[in-house]
Design a protein around this motif. Structure first.
Motif, PDB file in Angstrom:
ATOM      1  N   ALA A   1     -27.044 -91.277 -31.797  1.00  0.00           N
ATOM      2  CA  ALA A   1     -27.881 -91.650 -32.941  1.00  0.00           C
ATOM      3  C   ALA A   1     -27.215 -91.252 -34.253  1.00  0.00           C
ATOM      4  N   CYS A   2     -26.595 -90.081 -34.300  1.00  0.00           N
ATOM      5  CA  CYS A   2     -25.936 -89.624 -35.529  1.00  0.00           C
ATOM      6  C   CYS A   2     -24.749 -90.521 -35.889  1.00  0.00           C
ATOM      7  N   ALA A   3     -23.969 -90.899 -34.877  1.00  0.00           N
ATOM      8  CA  ALA A   3     -22.829 -91.784 -35.134  1.00  0.00           C
ATOM      9  C   ALA A   3     -23.303 -93.152 -35.611  1.00  0.00           C
ATOM     10  N   LEU A   4     -24.405 -93.631 -35.055  1.00  0.00           N
ATOM     11  CA  LEU A   4     -24.951 -94.920 -35.493  1.00  0.00           C
ATOM     12  C   LEU A   4     -25.381 -94.852 -36.948  1.00  0.00           C
ATOM     13  N   HIS A   5     -26.055 -93.756 -37.334  1.00  0.00           N
ATOM     14  CA  HIS A   5     -26.467 -93.597 -38.728  1.00  0.00           C
ATOM     15  C   HIS A   5     -25.253 -93.537 -39.646  1.00  0.00           C
ATOM     16  N   ALA A   6     -24.228 -92.799 -39.249  1.00  0.00           N
ATOM     17  CA  ALA A   6     -23.032 -92.678 -40.082  1.00  0.00           C
ATOM     18  C   ALA A   6     -22.315 -94.013 -40.237  1.00  0.00           C
ATOM     19  N   ALA A   7     -22.446 -94.896 -39.238  1.00  0.00           N
ATOM     20  CA  ALA A   7     -21.770 -96.189 -39.279  1.00  0.00           C
ATOM     21  C   ALA A   7     -22.333 -97.125 -40.328  1.00  0.00           C
ATOM     22  N   SER A   8     -23.402 -96.716 -41.013  1.00  0.00           N
ATOM     23  CA  SER A   8     -23.931 -97.534 -42.108  1.00  0.00           C
ATOM     24  C   SER A   8     -23.015 -97.514 -43.328  1.00  0.00           C
ATOM     25  N   GLY A   9     -21.999 -96.660 -43.322  1.00  0.00           N
ATOM     26  CA  GLY A   9     -21.060 -96.628 -44.447  1.00  0.00           C
ATOM     27  C   GLY A   9     -20.527 -95.254 -44.782  1.00  0.00           C
ATOM     28  N   TRP A  10     -21.266 -94.185 -44.431  1.00  0.00           N
ATOM     29  CA  TRP A  10     -20.802 -92.849 -44.789  1.00  0.00           C
ATOM     30  C   TRP A  10     -19.510 -92.491 -44.064  1.00  0.00           C
ATOM     31  N   ASP A  11     -19.334 -92.953 -42.830  1.00  0.00           N
ATOM     32  CA  ASP A  11     -18.134 -92.597 -42.074  1.00  0.00           C
ATOM     33  C   ASP A  11     -16.873 -93.161 -42.712  1.00  0.00           C
ATOM     34  N   ALA A  12     -17.007 -94.216 -43.524  1.00  0.00           N
ATOM     35  CA  ALA A  12     -15.833 -94.757 -44.210  1.00  0.00           C
ATOM     36  C   ALA A  12     -15.338 -93.817 -45.300  1.00  0.00           C
TER      37      ALA A  12
END
Length: 508
Positions: A91-102
């Motif tokens: 779930a955390c990785a999915l949330h981060a994939a909204s743009g913060w992980d970039a």
């Protein structure tokens, strides 16, 4: 059976792959991270399925005897926590994939390395390797907390790093003392050697284990060592703070594992000595954490104090030392991990829809899209406050029911009183943010709608809390069986010793 080592090896391999593809597109990094998490979920489900039958798997990495190498032990408790960690991380990785992980280049690699440390801590059968996996987990968490940070987050991160380095130093001191006194750090063998220790050494063994208890309680944010957590968690990025919801549970797990196995029913004169300290400290921490939630000036700080309160509630349950209480505590551990993580994600969605007010609570402000955000917040708040019909209510009800009659008056008063205070704090937040919300200024730019993947990640964690109610019978059955296995460590000791040639001979 290679399942125990796969729970560590899979995130290590995919963490290394994430490092190799960092210079490629963010889509490639997300694909590697997603494949790693999917693989870990498969391994975790298989571990739980196998452990649920009562089997205790012992895995000797490299086939080295446990005194010389890494011994992994997968029982019901360890398998359950590996699965909870995998679900939370997804779930955390999915949330981060909204743009913060970039913006956080190393996020996917650090996430995988942290999962390796967490799973290793839950599965190791050796105290020194528990220290090693703690350090793997913590080093990854330093990078996650400080990724793209500046200003206040860097200051909070510095405090977090310094505290954990000091705790790790004490950890090593305690391990050195225990190894010098017992000649081993394999927990199964330690349990037997403590029971037959020279009476002249008992005071030193108690002192060394007391230092170890301080370390674990510090990592679990128990009074008076909880002050590091609110600042660190409240300034962490939302997906990182949500993942950190299980970090305090590692300290709670370490106390539960070591002091029911090494100093449990087989430990002779030192059996159960630590639990007398944990009940009053847990109650005091619960009161102070709830006051912190009431006094919080930001949404993130309030959720951070609620994380401290959840850890304190776990110590109250586990310190009672009965199968019913420990089983209820394990159910509450799952509930509090998922719901606290969901609250961090909900708060992040709210911050993006309040303009300059962000997550400040000192005054009302404008709010866009209140219906969606209000619904998400209400579900999370009802659950974490312990109101029916969600999982927080059933978790606290089972804990209160397990309190022995002689202690019910003051334990019930504190737990129920702090639950009421938490409800007041969350009601004040709901009133300030939603009920008193001002119309969105016509001249102000309208904020972008929350990302679909962010909402899905939040709903997934809230759904885990709801699943704990809908599947409550099966979950409670599993946690009660795990508690009985934990409080009768003979099976764990026999499994570890029978898998280790050098431990088959009688202890000196």
């Amino acid at each position: 059976m290679h399942l125990p080592v796969l729970a560590i090896l899979v995130p290590l391999v995919f963490g290394a792959l994430a490092l190799l593809v960092e210079r490629r597109s963010i889509a490639t990094m997300r694909a590697v991270g997603a494949l790693g998490l999917a693989s870990l979920l498969v391994v975790a489900v298989a571990l739980v399925d196998r452990a649920g039958s009562g089997v205790i798997d012992v895995y000797l990495v490299g086939d080295w005897p446990a005194r010389l190498g890494i011994a992994l032990v997968a029982d019901r408790l360890g398998a359950m926590l590996v699965l909870a960690t995998a679900v939370l991380a997804t779930a955390c990785a999915l949330h981060a994939a909204s743009g913060w992980d970039a913006r956080a280049t190393h996020f996917h690699a650090l996430l995988q390395f942290q999962l390796a440390g967490l799973n290793g801590a839950f599965l190791t059968g050796d105290l020194f390797n528990l220290f090693v996996f703690f350090e793997v987990m913590l080093i990854a968490s330093y990078g996650l907390l400080l990724s793209g940070g500046r200003g206040q987050r860097m200051r909070a991160g510095f405090h977090y790093v310094v505290f954990n380095i000091a705790a790790s130093t004490l950890f090593l001191v305690a391990l050195g003392l225990l190894y010098g006194l017992l000649g081993t750090l394999n927990m199964a063998e330690m349990a037997l050697r403590v029971s037959t220790a020279d009476p002249a050494d008992l005071a030193l063994i108690r002192a060394a284990s007391g230092v170890l208890l301080v370390v674990f309680c510090g990592k679990a944010a128990l009074l008076p060592l909880y002050l590091w957590l609110p600042g660190a968690y409240s300034w962490a990025p939302a997906p990182v703070a949500a993942l950190f919801a299980i970090m305090t549970k590692v300290g709670v797990y370490a106390v539960l594992r070591v002091y029911t196995l090494v100093f449990g029913s087989t430990a002779g004169p030192l059996a159960g000595w630590a639990w007398d300290w944990l009940l009053p400290l847990g109650l005091a921490t619960l009161v102070l954490a709830t006051l912190g939630a009431l006094a919080a000036t930001t949404l993130r700080m309030q959720v951070a104090y609620l994380v401290v309160a959840s850890a304190a509630t776990l110590f109250i349950a586990f310190s009672l030392g009965t199968p019913d209480a420990v089983g209820a505590g394990l159910y509450y551990l799952l509930h509090s991990t998922f719901v606290a993580a969901a609250l961090f994600l909900v708060v992040d969605l709210i911050r993006g829809q309040r303009g300059a007010r962000r997550d400040l609570l000192d005054a009302a402000g404008p709010l866009h899209r209140p219906a969606l955000l209000g619904t998400l917040f209400a579900v999370a708040a009802v659950s974490i406050a312990g109101l029916p019909p969600l999982s927080g209510f059933f978790g606290k009800l089972m804990i209160l029911d397990a309190v022995p009659p002689g202690a019910r008056g003051w334990v019930w008063s504190i737990v129920l009183g702090t639950s009421l205070m938490s409800l007041i704090a969350l009601a004040r937040t709901g009133s300030q943010v939603f009920w008193r919300a001002e119309p969105w200024p016509a001249a102000a730019p309208v904020p972008a709608a929350p990302s679909r993947v962010q909402v899905i990640a939040t709903l997934a964690l809230l759904g885990c809390g709801i699943a704990l109610v809908l599947g409550g019978g099966a979950v409670v059955g599993y946690t009660e069986a795990a508690a009985q296995q934990l409080l009768a460590p003979e099976a764990y000791i026999d499994a570890a010793r029978s898998a280790t040639p050098q431990l088959r001979a009688p202890s000196p």
